[in-house]
Design an enzyme around this catalytic site. Structure first.
Site, PDB file in Angstrom:
ATOM      1  N   ASP A  38      -8.793  -3.040  -0.623  1.00 10.36           N
ATOM      2  CA  ASP A  38      -9.864  -2.147  -1.066  1.00 10.36           C
ATOM      3  C   ASP A  38      -9.330  -1.018  -1.949  1.00 10.36           C
ATOM      4  O   ASP A  38     -10.011  -0.547  -2.852  1.00 10.36           O
ATOM      5  CB  ASP A  38     -10.588  -1.554   0.146  1.00 10.36           C
ATOM      6  CG  ASP A  38      -9.627  -0.923   1.149  1.00 10.36           C
ATOM      7  OD1 ASP A  38      -8.587  -1.552   1.433  1.00 10.36           O
ATOM      8  OD2 ASP A  38      -9.910   0.175   1.642  1.00 10.36           O
ATOM      9  N   TYR A  50       0.813  -1.216   0.000  1.00  9.67           N
ATOM     10  CA  TYR A  50       0.000   0.000   0.000  1.00  9.67           C
ATOM     11  C   TYR A  50       0.854   1.278   0.000  1.00  9.67           C
ATOM     12  O   TYR A  50       0.634   2.199  -0.788  1.00  9.67           O
ATOM     13  CB  TYR A  50      -0.950   0.012   1.202  1.00  9.67           C
ATOM     14  CG  TYR A  50      -1.662   1.312   1.375  1.00  9.67           C
ATOM     15  CD1 TYR A  50      -2.771   1.619   0.608  1.00  9.67           C
ATOM     16  CD2 TYR A  50      -1.201   2.271   2.273  1.00  9.67           C
ATOM     17  CE1 TYR A  50      -3.414   2.839   0.740  1.00  9.67           C
ATOM     18  CE2 TYR A  50      -1.833   3.491   2.407  1.00  9.67           C
ATOM     19  CZ  TYR A  50      -2.933   3.769   1.636  1.00  9.67           C
ATOM     20  OH  TYR A  50      -3.550   4.983   1.765  1.00  9.67           O
ATOM     21  N   LYS A  82     -11.363  -9.302   6.001  1.00  5.85           N
ATOM     22  CA  LYS A  82     -11.935  -7.984   6.294  1.00  5.85           C
ATOM     23  C   LYS A  82     -12.702  -7.482   5.076  1.00  5.85           C
ATOM     24  O   LYS A  82     -12.150  -7.336   3.991  1.00  5.85           O
ATOM     25  CB  LYS A  82     -10.831  -6.999   6.651  1.00  5.85           C
ATOM     26  CG  LYS A  82     -11.389  -5.656   7.070  1.00  5.85           C
ATOM     27  CD  LYS A  82     -10.255  -4.741   7.416  1.00  5.85           C
ATOM     28  CE  LYS A  82     -10.760  -3.399   7.895  1.00  5.85           C
ATOM     29  NZ  LYS A  82      -9.657  -2.418   7.863  1.00  5.85           N
TER      30      LYS A  82
END
Lengths: 278, 518
Positions: free
Chosen positions: B290, B255, B362
């Site tokens: 995400d 990320y 998640k």
């Protein structure tokens, strides 16, 4: 559909519009619409920092009344934790809107197809138009700038990278203002696009003001690239105050930005740039 | 196919792990000093660990590890303790050296003794968590309800978090201030100002954990606390989280590289250390897949989520995390205007569940297609919740109808929790009845995404360049992920990367890798 129905029956429905009698017949006065023209119905939800009881419900109705809802119907009240109550209120609002006093920023440029954008740039500049884009300050939300710049685009439209006559330099997130100015100079940018999403403590306004000032300082007068900002929380008419050329709001598509850029360079005229070395 | 995917992920990951073992970073060294008990900051809020690491680096370099020269200086009575040494080093009045053989052994012993105190503190906190869970219990149902608090002021966050827990939240995440990931130091003390979030500091961690311990007793279930081990100070935040008993940490392998433009080598080195700490601390990591879907189309990019999950799993396992600690992420971001969007979501969610049966997945709510129409958004969140229970997701990040509008109101949070409760109550066990037919739309779509993921992994593994970099780094430099090109020679934090010397020593890594506590 709605507007054609309205046009067809407008004369018949007109007497129902309740408002300033002097405006009758001009359709310049409107009220909120529930299910009947002129009923003024709105829905409203809010929280009061009170435990849920009769007093809280009375307080909610009083607030609704002060907001112009008369009569107001309290349709839902629910305790949230021990000290808060959530309300939903429906009711008629007495206020009338005078359309003649509504000010909007009309789009000052025609929407162009991608082909028209490319020819427009070629004809005006005789070279590619250079766009440098970034999210500045601590803002890390690149969604907006990426939607406009990345080939991927937004709302079914390809981003500026897709236009053969536009060169895009996307610096990404959390770019410092001096870095942005330096890159704009190095790339000989015609336009600088900045997106700002985070609005906590008016960060978006501070960042943009700082940015426009830095550009004015770094460039000779009249040579500053077009400064274009985008974000969901700018006021339409704030451009001058913030020292930028144009603001784009929520839902702006890449072709709108491209069309604006063509319009802006055409009206400004091609700015002379130093010949490239080598 | 699944086995092939894992094999390829390992093949992509191995050279990167090898590279991390030959480097250290300023943040890894600072985290080591934090474990040895050094904390606090000077009057300008520059942490003492930064001062000490900078001073050692300037005098003898970091390639041998910071602890050997630091504890050698203490053994030579340059200062009575670490704090005083850091203070003196900050004013330039300490001479560091690389000790000779005998002195070096003594310095290493002293370093290990002090650093092991921090490791034992992490061990104790893990035991405390286990005791509390044994006493008050886990949430009775899955998915665990995960709620975000972010006022910028820790003293506002606390009552909000407690209220959220009383209303059903099982996990509280305190979002960090927007700029923190790019700060090369950890702020100090209780903080009351932040941008779109609250700074992660040791004191803020301690305050919030204590508040949630109180409320855990009250609601009769252990309420977990989440923060972010990401950005330039990933290792230090991980160490603080372990010592202050945080329960989950956002910690993604790529990320920072892709979305924050942090140098790839810095990220992987920092990440390995932070994951070793998390493994030891019994912390569940949350990965950030995400993000791939918010920057690219959720249908076109579905396989990048799978690839990232597989890589995250590989790096997690290598760092010692157990499957129950791998909160691999994914999100409900398919455009709701396309036909069968919900079936596509189910296919993606089911694929993740089947690939990682033991992982506490998640599940993250829609953000990209939340338009400001809060009513439509509320419906979309309902479908998101339904997909979550149908596919047995483990951690459910509660969607807010005000996404992309404002910071949620108290009432928005309450409505969002009602939405979750309704779906869990009405359909919580529906996964029992949910067995999509083998050649139906959902299974076919899942198979297709897995196939695309394998193709992408293959192209990564065989990506070569002249410099002999790990192929994964070359792929990252090429823009394979999320269209962002991130070369290994650029990015923020690059100047904090140091190649280890042969005699590099880091007692924290030794203790973490061997499991020893002395």
């Amino acid at each position: 559909m709605m507007s054609s129905v309205k046009q067809k029956y407008e004369r018949r429905m007109e007497p129902v519009v309740v408002g300033d009698p002097s405006a009758a017949g001009t359709s310049k006065m409107v009220r909120a619409y529930g299910d009947t023209t002129g009923d003024g119905m709105v829905q409203l939800s809010f929280t009061l920092p009170l435990p849920h009881d009769k007093r809280a419900e009375g307080a909610a109705l009083q607030l609704a009344k002060k907001m112009g809802m008369e009569p107001a119907m309290l349709v839902h009240a629910k305790a949230m934790g021990s000290g808060f109550t959530f309300f939903v209120v429906y009711g008629a609002v007495s206020h009338v809107v005078d359309l003649r006093q509504v000010k909007v920023v009309e789009r000052e440029f025609p929407l162009l197809s991608s082909k028209e954008v490319n020819t427009g740039i070629r004809d005006t500049l005789k070279r590619r138009l250079v766009v440098v884009g970034a999210c500045i300050g601590t803002d890390a939300h690149t969604v907006g700038i990426d939607a406009i710049l990345n080939i991927k685009g937004f709302a079914g439209e390809k981003g500026l990278e897709y236009y053969s006559e536009i060169k895009v330099v996307n610096l990404g997130a959390q770019v410092l203002v001096p870095e942005l100015v330096a890159r704009a100079q190095a790339e000989q940018a015609d336009a600088v696009l900045v997106s700002q999403v985070v609005t906590q403590k008016d960060a978006h306004l501070h960042n943009v003001t700082q940015m426009s000032a830095a550009f004015r300082e770094a460039y000779p007068a009249g040579r500053v690239p077009l400064l274009v900002i985008g974000g969901p929380r700018f006021e339409d008419d704030a451009a001058e105050r913030l020292g930028v050329d144009r603001i784009f709001g929520r839902g702006t598509t890449p072709s709108e930005v491209a069309s604006y850029l063509v319009h802006a360079v055409q009206t400004k005229g091609a700015r002379k740039r130093p010949a490239k070395k080598g | 196919m699944v086995r092939k995917a894992r094999r390829l992920a390992a093949k992509a990951g191995e050279p990167v792990v090898a590279m991390t073992k030959s480097h250290t970073t300023v943040s890894v060294e600072r985290a080591t000093l934090r474990l040895a008990g050094l904390s606090g900051a000077d009057h300008e809020k520059v942490p003492w660990v930064n001062h000490l690491v900078d001073a050692v680096r300037a005098q003898v370099g970091l390639e041998h590890g910071v602890t050997t020269p630091v504890f050698d200086a203490l053994l030579r009575d340059e200062a009575p303790d670490l704090l005083t040494l850091a203070q003196k080093a900050a004013s330039g009045s300490v001479q560091f050296r690389l000790p000779g053989k005998d002195d070096r052994a003594a310095a290493k012993r002293a370093g290990r003794r002090e650093v092991s105190r921090g490791i034992r503190k992490i061990d104790r906190q893990r035991a405390v968590r286990d005791e509390l869970i044994a006493r008050v219990g886990n949430p009775p149902k899955t998915p665990w309800i995960y709620l975000i608090v972010a006022t910028g002021d820790i003293y506002e966050d606390i009552p909000q978090a407690q209220t959220a827990a009383r209303e059903g939240a099982d996990v509280i995440a305190v979002i960090r201030s927007t700029g923190q990931s790019l700060l090369d130091f950890v702020p100090e003390g209780a903080t009351r100002e932040g941008f779109a979030g609250t700074y992660a500091t040791q004191e803020n961690f301690r305050l919030m954990r204590a508040a949630l311990d109180d409320v855990s007793d009250e609601v009769g279930r252990y309420v977990r606390l989440t923060n972010y081990a990401s950005g330039l100070c990933m290792p230090e935040i991980a160490a603080l989280a372990g010592m202050e008993r945080l329960d989950m940490m956002l910690n993604d392998s790529m990320y920072g590289i892709l979305f924050r433009d942090i140098n790839p080598i810095r990220t992987f080195v920092d990440q390995r250390f932070s994951r070793q700490v998390h493994a030891r601390a019994g912390i569940i990591i949350n990965t950030g897949e995400d993000n791939y879907l918010t920057t690219a189309d959720a249908v076109d990019a579905a396989h990048t989520v799978t690839v990232s999950q597989l890589l995250n799993e590989y790096f997690a396992k290598e760092a010692g995390l157990k499957p129950w600690q791998m909160g691999l992420g994914h999100a409900f971001e398919v455009n709701p205007d396309i036909p069968d969007s919900f079936r596509i979501e189910l296919a993606h969610a089911l694929l993740a569940r089947e690939l990682f049966p033991k992982a506490p997945l998640k599940w993250m709510p829609p953000t990209k297609h939340m338009t400001g129409d809060v009513f439509r958004g509320y419906l979309l969140d309902g479908f998101f919740n339904l997909a979550g229970v149908l596919t047995d997701q483990s951690i459910l990040l509660v969607g807010m109808m005000t996404e992309a509008v404002v910071t949620p109101f108290l009432s928005d949070r309450d409505l969002a929790l009602q939405n979750v409760r309704y779906v869990m109550n009405a359909a919580g066990s529906l996964s029992e009845d949910f067995n999509p037919p083998k050649n139906g739309f959902i299974q076919t779509r899942a198979k297709m995404v897995l196939g695309e993921a394998v193709d992408l992994l293959e192209s990564i593994v065989y990506d070569r360049d002249e410099q002999g970099l790990p192929p994964l780094l070359t792929a990252i430099a090429d823009g394979t992920f999320g269209l962002m090109k991130r070369p290994a020679t650029a990015g923020k934090g690059l100047d904090g990367v140091v190649t280890r010397a042969d005699d590099y020593d880091n007692p924290a890594i030794t203790l973490l890798e061997t499991g020893a506590d002395r």
